[in-house]
Write a protein that holds these residues in place. Sequence first.
Motif, PDB file in Angstrom:
ATOM      1  N   UNK A 204      48.181  36.638  41.413  1.00 51.58           N
ATOM      2  CA  UNK A 204      46.658  37.054  41.159  1.00 51.58           C
ATOM      3  C   UNK A 204      46.442  38.045  40.061  1.00 51.58           C
ATOM      4  N   UNK A 207      44.084  38.023  36.635  1.00 53.55           N
ATOM      5  CA  UNK A 207      42.739  38.379  36.821  1.00 53.55           C
ATOM      6  C   UNK A 207      42.708  39.783  36.419  1.00 53.55           C
ATOM      7  N   UNK A 208      43.405  40.665  36.859  1.00 49.61           N
ATOM      8  CA  UNK A 208      43.308  42.136  36.547  1.00 49.61           C
ATOM      9  C   UNK A 208      43.327  42.217  34.935  1.00 49.61           C
ATOM     10  N   UNK A 211      40.112  41.133  33.291  1.00 47.09           N
ATOM     11  CA  UNK A 211      38.827  41.870  33.437  1.00 47.09           C
ATOM     12  C   UNK A 211      39.263  43.129  32.239  1.00 47.09           C
ATOM     13  N   UNK A 225      31.412  42.124  33.860  1.00 45.92           N
ATOM     14  CA  UNK A 225      32.637  41.926  34.296  1.00 45.92           C
ATOM     15  C   UNK A 225      32.462  41.439  35.861  1.00 45.92           C
ATOM     16  N   UNK A 229      33.957  37.766  36.906  1.00 45.87           N
ATOM     17  CA  UNK A 229      34.875  37.654  38.195  1.00 45.87           C
ATOM     18  C   UNK A 229      34.318  36.551  38.900  1.00 45.87           C
ATOM     19  N   UNK A 233      36.154  33.252  40.116  1.00 48.58           N
ATOM     20  CA  UNK A 233      36.486  33.056  41.496  1.00 48.58           C
ATOM     21  C   UNK A 233      35.909  31.544  41.813  1.00 48.58           C
TER      22      UNK A 233
ATOM     23  N   UNK B 133      33.070  45.716  43.472  1.00 54.43           N
ATOM     24  CA  UNK B 133      31.804  45.455  42.536  1.00 54.43           C
ATOM     25  C   UNK B 133      30.608  46.290  42.637  1.00 54.43           C
ATOM     26  N   UNK B 195      39.963  33.979  46.832  1.00 53.53           N
ATOM     27  CA  UNK B 195      38.912  34.053  45.716  1.00 53.53           C
ATOM     28  C   UNK B 195      38.052  35.332  45.592  1.00 53.53           C
ATOM     29  N   UNK B 197      39.504  38.231  46.293  1.00 55.76           N
ATOM     30  CA  UNK B 197      40.665  38.983  45.557  1.00 55.76           C
ATOM     31  C   UNK B 197      40.398  38.672  44.019  1.00 55.76           C
ATOM     32  N   UNK B 198      40.214  37.734  43.571  1.00 49.29           N
ATOM     33  CA  UNK B 198      40.208  37.359  42.155  1.00 49.29           C
ATOM     34  C   UNK B 198      38.968  38.119  41.603  1.00 49.29           C
ATOM     35  N   UNK B 199      37.742  38.019  42.456  1.00 44.96           N
ATOM     36  CA  UNK B 199      36.768  38.925  41.828  1.00 44.96           C
ATOM     37  C   UNK B 199      37.001  40.247  41.848  1.00 44.96           C
ATOM     38  N   UNK B 201      39.842  41.918  41.712  1.00 41.70           N
ATOM     39  CA  UNK B 201      40.940  42.309  40.738  1.00 41.70           C
ATOM     40  C   UNK B 201      40.302  42.367  39.415  1.00 41.70           C
ATOM     41  N   UNK B 202      39.456  41.279  38.900  1.00 37.73           N
ATOM     42  CA  UNK B 202      38.830  41.255  37.709  1.00 37.73           C
ATOM     43  C   UNK B 202      38.118  42.555  37.409  1.00 37.73           C
ATOM     44  N   UNK B 203      37.161  42.991  38.479  1.00 40.93           N
ATOM     45  CA  UNK B 203      36.442  44.277  38.373  1.00 40.93           C
ATOM     46  C   UNK B 203      37.380  45.434  38.055  1.00 40.93           C
ATOM     47  N   UNK B 204      38.467  45.379  38.923  1.00 39.44           N
ATOM     48  CA  UNK B 204      39.471  46.570  38.816  1.00 39.44           C
ATOM     49  C   UNK B 204      39.748  46.588  37.481  1.00 39.44           C
TER      50      UNK B 204
END
Lengths: 255, 279
Positions: A204, A207-208, A211, A225, A229, A233, B133, B195, B197-199, B201-204
């Motif tokens: 995963x 994805x980090x 972002x 963001x 995300x 997802x 989030x 799913x 976690x995807x969200x 991690x993107x925000x992190x």
Amino acid sequence: MLVALIVAAIATLGTLDSRIMGMTMIDRPLVMGTLVGLALGDLHQGIIIGASIELLSMGVVGIGAHSAPPDVTIGTALCTAFAITSGKGMEVALVLAIPISTFATSMRYLIAISLNHAWNQVALKKAAQGDTKAMERLQRLGAFNYGLYAFVVVFTGVMLGSPLFEYLIKVTPAFIIGGIKAAAGILPALGFALLMRLTLTKELSPFLFIGFIIVAFSGMSSVGVAIVGAILAALVWTMGSDSVKKEGTLNDNEI
Amino acid sequence: MTTRSDSIAINPAVEKITKKDLMKVFWRAFMLPCFMSMDRMQASGFAYAMIPIIKKLYKSKDKVSESCLRHFEVFNTTYAVAPFIMGIATAMEEQAAKDETFDVSMINTVKVALMGPLAGIGDTFFWGTFRIIAAGIGTSLALQGNVLGPILFLVLYNIPHFAVRYFGLMIGYKTGTQSLEKLISTGLITKASKVASVMGLTVIGGMIASMVKLEIAAVFQSGQTTLKIQDVLNQVCPCLLPLAATFFIYYLLKKGVKPGYIMLGVLAFGIAGKFLKIL
């Protein structure tokens, strides 16, 4: 004295949030800082201090059976009060927040957790007798112990800590304050790293970076963001379901 | 699968669990962790939430105490998913009250089997996604002193929070033990937490760029030309240093360095950096 009472009451509310209100996040630094700021007449600074402590304690969470994370609820209440009553030293308050929170956790073990453990043995006996009334009474007493702990620690903390804090700011040389400011800017990285340890897997990790790259190059807001995300997802969800379906049909064919 | 079989004597005197009873459990579930013990964890809270159900289903003192003790066995999970397990436990208790031959040890077997995996999923959703989030949006506003920050933080987090509590309880009760088997067999839960976690991690990732502040003030000088090192770095990729710092700390944490020491290290780094005029 009045300040100490007010701040202690707010910290008690925060501590009880996770105990009797199901953890609605009132106990998080962002809300605690805001409430203390509001009560002490400097909402603006309260919000900013709360948000800053929120960032650096982002990974400080109670997960697992015997984790004892720093009690940031109490740490934030105390540090916001110090910073606002002294009128300066926000950065120093930020850096002190985590050590103070860690100390609060040990007090929590001393007061609330050990008391509740002992009373739990009584409740167990009552359960064996089928005495539901007594069980209910003890349950409420358990919440009272947590409240007591928060109130006592924060009240004493404000009374003793405030003069100490003002002295600390007065004697600290400017370059050290500057260094603490710089460190306070880096510290959210610790919060994120703690979080990453929780959720990051090799699979995963892209994805980090998505972002990161979006914000680094375009300066997109957090709302933006979060939406990206959500889209990613959704994408993973639909793509994933395709492969599951295919596997399913394959298996059917085999049979 | 053994479902409510009609060949066995069914006790018709047992009252049916109504929505009103379930709502009592819903409200009591908020107090789950307020009376923890170190060995049984949230057990007393679970028993406390089940009391209205126990009192309604069982009239004899022996049965009540037996059931109270049953729910006083060790229990620990993410607070928000506990009502789901309570819903299942309620359905099973109701079955046990009606049917004398029901194997009551199943109730705790199911509870223990559920609390671990559900805590894992619950932590991913609530700590790793919803809170991140909500906090990401909340803090970015709050750092500018905007009151909307903390308010949005609370609202965004608590909408899914209360929904999971309420619907978890109702679904848990309605479908009983079958609900989880169904969810696991379709692979829905693993997929949903991936799913989430995807969200998260993107925000992190975004917050590493926007919230971590680390810049080099040092200037490279050679004759007439001065070169700000930060400018060069920015041309390669903005926010490169915050990313590097985060991954370095992540690496240290994985190596087992205590967060407290890392904090002291960052503090020393900041002070040394200012002193040497690097930062």
